[in-house]
Design a protein around this motif. Structure first.
Motif, PDB file in Angstrom:
ATOM      1  N   MET A 115       0.808  -1.227   0.000  1.00 42.08           N
ATOM      2  CA  MET A 115       0.000   0.000   0.000  1.00 42.08           C
ATOM      3  C   MET A 115       0.841   1.277   0.000  1.00 42.08           C
ATOM      4  O   MET A 115       0.312   2.369  -0.167  1.00 42.08           O
ATOM      5  CB  MET A 115      -0.946  -0.008   1.204  1.00 42.08           C
ATOM      6  N   ARG A 116       2.138   1.131   0.205  1.00 39.33           N
ATOM      7  CA  ARG A 116       3.057   2.281   0.157  1.00 39.33           C
ATOM      8  C   ARG A 116       4.167   1.950  -0.852  1.00 39.33           C
ATOM      9  O   ARG A 116       5.337   1.833  -0.496  1.00 39.33           O
ATOM     10  CB  ARG A 116       3.650   2.550   1.550  1.00 39.33           C
ATOM     11  N   PRO A 117       3.810   1.825  -2.153  1.00 39.88           N
ATOM     12  CA  PRO A 117       4.790   1.341  -3.137  1.00 39.88           C
ATOM     13  C   PRO A 117       5.972   2.285  -3.364  1.00 39.88           C
ATOM     14  O   PRO A 117       7.008   1.859  -3.858  1.00 39.88           O
ATOM     15  CB  PRO A 117       3.947   1.193  -4.419  1.00 39.88           C
ATOM     16  N   GLU A 118       5.811   3.552  -2.986  1.00 41.62           N
ATOM     17  CA  GLU A 118       6.918   4.499  -3.175  1.00 41.62           C
ATOM     18  C   GLU A 118       7.882   4.483  -1.986  1.00 41.62           C
ATOM     19  O   GLU A 118       8.926   5.140  -2.026  1.00 41.62           O
ATOM     20  CB  GLU A 118       6.376   5.930  -3.357  1.00 41.62           C
ATOM     21  N   ALA A 119       7.531   3.798  -0.937  1.00 44.31           N
ATOM     22  CA  ALA A 119       8.417   3.736   0.231  1.00 44.31           C
ATOM     23  C   ALA A 119       9.304   2.500   0.134  1.00 44.31           C
ATOM     24  O   ALA A 119       8.985   1.528  -0.560  1.00 44.31           O
ATOM     25  CB  ALA A 119       7.597   3.678   1.521  1.00 44.31           C
TER      26      ALA A 119
END
Ligand SMILES: C[S@@+](CC[C@H](N)C(=O)[O-])C[C@H]1O[C@@H](n2cnc3c(N)ncnc32)[C@H](O)[C@@H]1O
Length: 245
Positions: A115-119
């Motif tokens: 759910m936090r693919p940029e992290a």
């Protein structure tokens, strides 16, 4: 909802417990998950859905066999575990480094990574059997933003500088803060999933909170799908530098 303080349990056979730290129920309950096939799930998880669905399927097919979940958990994976894990996401940054301490079967870390693919998400777990599972999950889901570290949190002091650290059912807050604050940068946040007695636990951790210079401590009632019980998310920001051991 009753809630016992979560505790470290490196030696238990299975790992998945609910957000209160309760042990898995006894064998014999093979009731189907009431949320299986619920059309709100793909909508809720959005772009993370393919990875979350794959992770769910792995837990159903292999979780019990590989000693990661108790038999009764299979019938309540969505509400008690995957949605419960998703409840931390609104309290996390979209980018930067997120460290999940004591990932076990991948909760909440794998859900967070989807759910936090940029992290950049680091799953910290000391037990080899569990890190092998986590590597398998990463390979099967194709999550490209996850690193698995086999270690105790205390061994990574100085090796990680996270924007946020998550933890679910790993230790009571006083101990959890001592383990996780050294892994968080100044201004970063510890985000702990807790049961309904989160406020009492936070109050009991008062002296550790002061010693570690944690600020903006808060307990949030977090909801996911309408009609489901809330869960409780404790957030604490690392204040100025100082003695964090
Ligand atoms: C009860 S399980 C919870 C796993 C997962 N977070 C969940 O909610 O299903 C606790 C996990 O914390 C891990 N653990 C225990 N002590 C730890 C430590 N000092 N540092 C990192 N992980 C630890 C255990 O190996 C275990 O996998």
């Amino acid at each position: 909802m009753s809630a016992a303080p979560p505790r470290p349990d490196e030696n238990r056979g299975s790992c998945v417990v609910d957000e209160t730290g309760r042990a898995p129920a006894a064998a014999g309950d093979d009731a189907p998950d009431p949320l299986d096939g619920d059309e709100r799930l793909p909508e809720y998880f959005g772009t993370a859905w393919p990875q979350v669905e794959r992770f769910h399927r792995m837990l159903v097919e292999e979780g019990e066999l590989r000693g990661l979940i108790g038999p009764r958990e299979v019938g309540r994976l969505w509400e008690r575990h995957l949605l419960n894990s998703a409840a931390v996401v609104p309290y996390l940054p979209s980018t930067g480094v997120i460290v999940d301490v004591g990932s076990g079967a991948g909760l909440p870390g794998v859900v967070v990574a989807a759910m936090r693919p940029e992290a950049e998400v680091v799953l910290v777990e000391p037990m080899e059997r569990r890190t092998t599972w986590l590597e398998d999950v990463v390979a099967a889901t194709g999550l490209g933003n996850v690193t698995v570290r086999r270690a105790r949190a205390q061994e990574l002091d100085g090796a990680l500088e996270a924007d946020a650290v998550t933890a679910r059912a790993v230790a009571a807050l006083d101990k959890l803060f001592r383990w996780t604050v050294p892994l968080v940068r100044t201004g970063g946040t510890v985000v702990a999933l807790k049961g309904s007695r989160a406020r009492d636990e936070l109050a009991a951790a008062g002296s550790v909170v002061r010693k570690l210079r944690l600020v903006e401590t808060a307990v949030h009632e977090a909801r996911t799908l309408p009609g489901l019980d809330p869960t409780y998310v404790v957030t604490a920001v690392r204040g100025g530098s100082g003695d964090v051991r």
